[in-house]
Enzyme design. Sequence first.
Site, PDB file in Angstrom:
ATOM      1  N   HIS A 109      12.007  14.650  19.833  1.00  6.75           N
ATOM      2  CA  HIS A 109      11.260  15.641  18.813  1.00  6.75           C
ATOM      3  C   HIS A 109      10.336  14.995  18.007  1.00  6.75           C
ATOM      4  O   HIS A 109       9.303  15.349  17.315  1.00  6.75           O
ATOM      5  CB  HIS A 109      12.316  16.470  17.899  1.00  6.75           C
ATOM      6  CG  HIS A 109      13.149  15.784  17.011  1.00  6.75           C
ATOM      7  ND1 HIS A 109      14.146  15.350  17.033  1.00  6.75           N
ATOM      8  CD2 HIS A 109      12.656  15.389  15.667  1.00  6.75           C
ATOM      9  CE1 HIS A 109      14.624  14.529  16.036  1.00  6.75           C
ATOM     10  NE2 HIS A 109      13.669  14.828  15.202  1.00  6.75           N
ATOM     11  N   ASP A 141      17.264  14.929  23.778  1.00  2.41           N
ATOM     12  CA  ASP A 141      16.410  14.745  22.558  1.00  2.41           C
ATOM     13  C   ASP A 141      16.212  13.199  22.383  1.00  2.41           C
ATOM     14  O   ASP A 141      15.943  12.584  21.392  1.00  2.41           O
ATOM     15  CB  ASP A 141      17.047  15.166  21.145  1.00  2.41           C
ATOM     16  CG  ASP A 141      15.759  15.254  20.202  1.00  2.41           C
ATOM     17  OD1 ASP A 141      14.754  15.207  20.747  1.00  2.41           O
ATOM     18  OD2 ASP A 141      16.295  15.133  18.938  1.00  2.41           O
ATOM     19  N   SER A 218      14.686  10.266  11.876  1.00  2.55           N
ATOM     20  CA  SER A 218      15.127  10.409  13.157  1.00  2.55           C
ATOM     21  C   SER A 218      14.827   9.509  14.177  1.00  2.55           C
ATOM     22  O   SER A 218      13.593   8.842  14.023  1.00  2.55           O
ATOM     23  CB  SER A 218      14.461  11.855  13.691  1.00  2.55           C
ATOM     24  OG  SER A 218      15.121  13.107  13.407  1.00  2.55           O
TER      25      SER A 218
END
Length: 375
Positions: A109, A141, A218
């Site tokens: 993402h 992901d 992230s």
Amino acid sequence: MNNLAKTLLFGSFAFAGGMAGTALLNHSTLLNAQARPAPAPVTSNYQATTNHLGERFEAVIRQMAPSVVSVEAIKPPAAGKTKPTEESGSGVLVKLEGYRGIFAITNNHVISGAKADQITVHLGDDKIHRPSQVWADPESDIAVLKLDAEGLTPAQLGDSDKAREGQWVLAFGSPFGLSRTVTHGIISARDRGQVSLGSTIRIKDFLQTDAAINPGSSGGPLVNLDGEVIGINTAIASHSGSNSGVAFSIPINMVKRVAKQLVEKGSVSRGYLGVQLAQSLEAAEAFKLGLDKAQGALVESVYADTPAATAGLRGNDVILQVDGVAIRNENHLINMIAALPIGQKVKLQVWRERRLENIEAVVGDWNKARLKASP
């Protein structure tokens, strides 16, 4: 996790063009101001004590410094927008067994929709590189970026199956654009899968940690006190959008499996049965079905012309075991079947109409089934 009253957020951070003007830490000055004797090098099987914990943190941070990266991506304009979207996240340099070169691991993402020439990887020494190749797996992901530069230092990868609840960990990343940020905490739980992270992410089996993870974190590594990466930080549970002490990391063993398939084949092979599962098996429903434990995967419906239909699975069946392995919940079943070779026969123990039944099924090809179902 019924009616979870939390917002699950990815730890990435969409930033405006003025982010470059945000105040940055003067790294060299900070190091000089806090100079101290170098801590002992990282060694395996170290038993941290209260007196040595700070030194241990320092040793791991020094070891990881050249391997932690920040990642920036320019994505196509969002629906209804005219300007491209800029997004930032984190990552870690790794070496994949059996493959030459160095790769940066981050979250899909963070870079999804961006081309290789629109992605920038910033090293700890402020050097910047663009990946020569990009692979991504939206269902887990995970994204892999190939870097052709010389002199890169990969991090040491651990065994996430050995991660223990209560184990000290450090989370590295670039929250809010602040690179070289490190926070600490413990492994709060394992095998977290019943969290909602959007429609594309189907494979979920997280380590939960209370180490502070915020927007921009992230893709950064979660590291044990042996200096080994055991997870890739991915999401947080929060009312506000910032850290609340509940964060989720993809176990590094899953990352290694996915990354190797992406580099080798460009995609990830996964098995499937062809059932619609309830999001959870609640205690009340388990009692109603005659079970004495709220464990297993409750089948809501069976899709036609699938391995599940051929095997004779039905709605209201509860799958309790696969090849003798007890199934904790629906996410555990999805992950387990997804990891099996396509065409493999499996024995399912099923609870049906208040009695046990054994059913044999053949694992199907999820990628082919998905393409077949696409309009």
